[in-house]
Design an enzyme around this catalytic site. Structure first.
Site, PDB file in Angstrom:
ATOM      1  N   HIS A 289     -21.933 -24.802  -9.205  1.00  5.50           N
ATOM      2  CA  HIS A 289     -21.081 -24.188  -8.118  1.00  5.50           C
ATOM      3  C   HIS A 289     -22.289 -23.670  -7.230  1.00  5.50           C
ATOM      4  O   HIS A 289     -22.616 -22.628  -7.493  1.00  5.50           O
ATOM      5  CB  HIS A 289     -20.029 -23.390  -8.244  1.00  5.50           C
ATOM      6  CG  HIS A 289     -19.052 -23.238  -7.411  1.00  5.50           C
ATOM      7  ND1 HIS A 289     -19.218 -22.202  -6.152  1.00  5.50           N
ATOM      8  CD2 HIS A 289     -17.767 -23.349  -7.129  1.00  5.50           C
ATOM      9  CE1 HIS A 289     -18.252 -22.264  -5.419  1.00  5.50           C
ATOM     10  NE2 HIS A 289     -17.384 -23.003  -5.966  1.00  5.50           N
ATOM     11  N   HIS A 332     -18.306 -13.057  -9.623  1.00  6.93           N
ATOM     12  CA  HIS A 332     -19.813 -12.814  -8.990  1.00  6.93           C
ATOM     13  C   HIS A 332     -19.640 -11.126  -8.462  1.00  6.93           C
ATOM     14  O   HIS A 332     -18.698 -10.579  -8.201  1.00  6.93           O
ATOM     15  CB  HIS A 332     -19.998 -13.600  -7.741  1.00  6.93           C
ATOM     16  CG  HIS A 332     -19.212 -14.018  -6.879  1.00  6.93           C
ATOM     17  ND1 HIS A 332     -17.966 -14.547  -7.124  1.00  6.93           N
ATOM     18  CD2 HIS A 332     -18.858 -13.454  -5.556  1.00  6.93           C
ATOM     19  CE1 HIS A 332     -17.079 -14.551  -6.045  1.00  6.93           C
ATOM     20  NE2 HIS A 332     -17.669 -13.899  -4.892  1.00  6.93           N
ATOM     21  N   GLU A 338     -17.772  -8.467   1.565  1.00  2.16           N
ATOM     22  CA  GLU A 338     -17.003  -9.555   1.980  1.00  2.16           C
ATOM     23  C   GLU A 338     -15.588  -9.042   2.420  1.00  2.16           C
ATOM     24  O   GLU A 338     -14.822  -8.639   1.622  1.00  2.16           O
ATOM     25  CB  GLU A 338     -16.865 -10.629   0.849  1.00  2.16           C
ATOM     26  CG  GLU A 338     -18.272 -11.057   0.135  1.00  2.16           C
ATOM     27  CD  GLU A 338     -17.880 -11.827  -0.948  1.00  2.16           C
ATOM     28  OE1 GLU A 338     -16.809 -12.068  -1.489  1.00  2.16           O
ATOM     29  OE2 GLU A 338     -19.003 -12.393  -1.690  1.00  2.16           O
ATOM     30  N   HIS A 362     -14.115  -7.127  -0.849  1.00  3.76           N
ATOM     31  CA  HIS A 362     -14.903  -6.688  -1.946  1.00  3.76           C
ATOM     32  C   HIS A 362     -16.188  -6.317  -1.468  1.00  3.76           C
ATOM     33  O   HIS A 362     -17.029  -6.962  -0.792  1.00  3.76           O
ATOM     34  CB  HIS A 362     -14.949  -8.237  -2.763  1.00  3.76           C
ATOM     35  CG  HIS A 362     -13.538  -8.584  -3.238  1.00  3.76           C
ATOM     36  ND1 HIS A 362     -13.236 -10.014  -2.769  1.00  3.76           N
ATOM     37  CD2 HIS A 362     -12.473  -8.012  -3.604  1.00  3.76           C
ATOM     38  CE1 HIS A 362     -11.982 -10.043  -3.294  1.00  3.76           C
ATOM     39  NE2 HIS A 362     -11.558  -9.081  -3.924  1.00  3.76           N
ATOM     40  N   HIS A 368     -15.531  -9.686  -8.596  1.00  3.64           N
ATOM     41  CA  HIS A 368     -14.417 -10.271  -8.174  1.00  3.64           C
ATOM     42  C   HIS A 368     -14.648 -11.734  -8.588  1.00  3.64           C
ATOM     43  O   HIS A 368     -15.631 -12.112  -9.006  1.00  3.64           O
ATOM     44  CB  HIS A 368     -14.166  -9.818  -6.634  1.00  3.64           C
ATOM     45  CG  HIS A 368     -15.379 -10.561  -5.755  1.00  3.64           C
ATOM     46  ND1 HIS A 368     -16.294  -9.534  -5.515  1.00  3.64           N
ATOM     47  CD2 HIS A 368     -15.283 -11.422  -4.971  1.00  3.64           C
ATOM     48  CE1 HIS A 368     -17.179 -10.152  -4.538  1.00  3.64           C
ATOM     49  NE2 HIS A 368     -16.588 -11.228  -4.314  1.00  3.64           N
TER      50      HIS A 368
END
Length: 435
Positions: A289, A332, A338, A362, A368
């Site tokens: 990903h 992550h 963010e 976050h 999160h």
């Protein structure tokens, strides 16, 4: 009252075809001087006004300035006086950041008459950016606004915006974004009667398209899809109100005419809009990903290569084809803080609790990722076939410094005080006897 052209629609826009180039537009033929930027006498008896958005000596490809040819100079207003800031915050030094995860339900639409400016509330910020929400049910009428402190990136979530600027008209709907440069005067009308969305103030370097690097010449946001307004003006006498955000505070001045009286313009310091649905998403077709930087639309760079004070990232409709991979966004912790919002549909990393108009925060290095339900389904489902994520449009404002929530955000009834519980149901799968 004189208004020209007689009508303007969302199609009355010109494509920028890049950033930093010279563009021009005129509402009356011949309004732009043919010989020089500031002739002794301008056509139609207009005033020439230079509008600089960067230092005079900025590098040529970064220099932003425009010439405005207007009915009256912008200096024609009464002295400014301070007014109440409402729920707008620019100074975050008196509050503290938190490593906790936060999430908010959508802001309710107001019950009392509230225009775009009155409906802005600050959720979080730092020295580089401030994040606001807006909820409004009334057009601004004869009120105009400009921000001397920052660029404003407006992200509509519900309801269209009819934005009148000194450069012309911009109509924006959800899944489009509008960038208003520092100092540009504008007002917001509400064609649908109400509207809601997100705003990011960028106090740093101007947002620009990121370099594509090994991606090559195509992909992500294309310069040709950014649109600036064509020249449009109104020659309207009578009482108007000019609101300025200056050094973190709001100021008000009276005017005897409309500030939107620019008949022609040329230059590079212009407002624009971009349709997020035109974004060309890049992704893996083998495994893993990729990092969310592949969804970067605009970035405000610093002197450190690859580091921006603000990155605007989206999660648009896309196809996930990678094999032997956890396809949902993984758990992550980032060096970036963010602030995330949802414009449309659903977000693939959350099974519930994150509705359009909602938001989350976050901060840097706060863990999160997918909630327990999404993790279980993404870990066990068949991925022999591609996933087509269609009904979605989410975004993030990313910044390397901690984002400090405002007292309003922390005391808001929209704060989901049980947000952290979405991860508490994650099961322990570890077994040292089974590979």
């Amino acid at each position: 009252m004189t208004v020209k052209p007689d009508s303007a629609t969302r199609d009355d826009l010109c494509y920028l075809h890049g950033f930093g180039n010279e563009f021009s537009s005129e509402a009356l033929a011949g309004a732009l001087p043919s010989e020089q930027n500031s002739p002794q006498q301008c056509p139609y008896g207009l005033y020439a006004e230079q509008f600089s958005g960067t230092a005079f000596t900025a590098q040529r490809h970064l220099n932003r300035r425009s010439w405005l040819y207007r009915i009256r100079p912008s200096s024609m207003h009464q002295p400014f006086e301070r007014i109440d800031n409402g729920q707008l915050v620019s100074d975050f030094s008196d509050t503290e950041a938190s490593p906790n995860q936060f999430r908010w339900n959508p802001l309710p639409l107001p019950s009392e008459p509230t225009d775009f400016l009155q409906g802005m509330v600050t959720m979080a910020g730092n020295v580089d950016i401030a994040v606001h929400l807006y909820a409004a049910n009334q057009s601004m009428g004869r009120r105009a606004f400009y921000n001397a402190d920052a660029q404003m990136l407006i992200v509509p979530e519900q309801g269209r915006l009819h934005i009148t600027t000194e450069f012309g008209l911009i109509d924006a709907e959800p899944q489009e974004v509008v960038l208003i440069p520092r100092g540009v005067r504008f007002r917001v009308g509400l064609p649908d009667g109400s509207a809601r969305g997100y705003i990011c103030e960028n106090f740093g370097a101007d947002l620009r398209l990121p370099d594509l690097g090994v991606i090559g010449s195509n992909g992500l946001a294309a310069a040709r899809h950014f649109q600036a307004p064509v020249a449009w003006y109104e020659d309207v006498e009578g009482e108007h109100e000019l609101i300025a955000k200056f050094s973190g505070n709001l100021w008000r001045a009276k005017m005897g005419h409309s500030p939107f009286d620019v008949v022609a313009w040329q230059g590079s310091h212009v407002p624009y809009k971009y349709d997020l649905r035109r974004f060309n998403a890049i992704g893996s077709i083998s495994y893993d990903h990729p990092d969310p930087s592949i969804f970067l639309v605009l970035s405000a760079p610093t002197a450190v290569p690859g580091l921006g004070t603000l990155d605007f990232v989206i999660f648009p409709p896309r196809t996930l084809a990678m094999a032997h991979t956890f396809r949902a966004p993984w758990f992550h912790r980032n060096v970036a803080s963010e602030f995330m919002g949802l414009i449309h549909g659903v977000y693939d990393a959350k099974a519930g609790g994150f509705a359009p108009g909602g938001s989350s925060l976050h901060n840097r290095f706060t863990g999160h990722g997918p909630d327990a339900e999404t993790f279980e389904s993404s870990s066990t489902r068949n991925i022999d076939q591609p996933d087509y994520i269609k009904d979605t449009m989410a975004f993030m404002f990313e910044t390397p410094m901690p984002l400090i929530p405002t007292p309003y955000a922390m005391q808001s009834p929209q704060l989901q005080r049980d947000y952290a519980q979405c991860w508490q149901g994650l099961k322990k799968h570890f077994n040292p006897d089974r590979k």
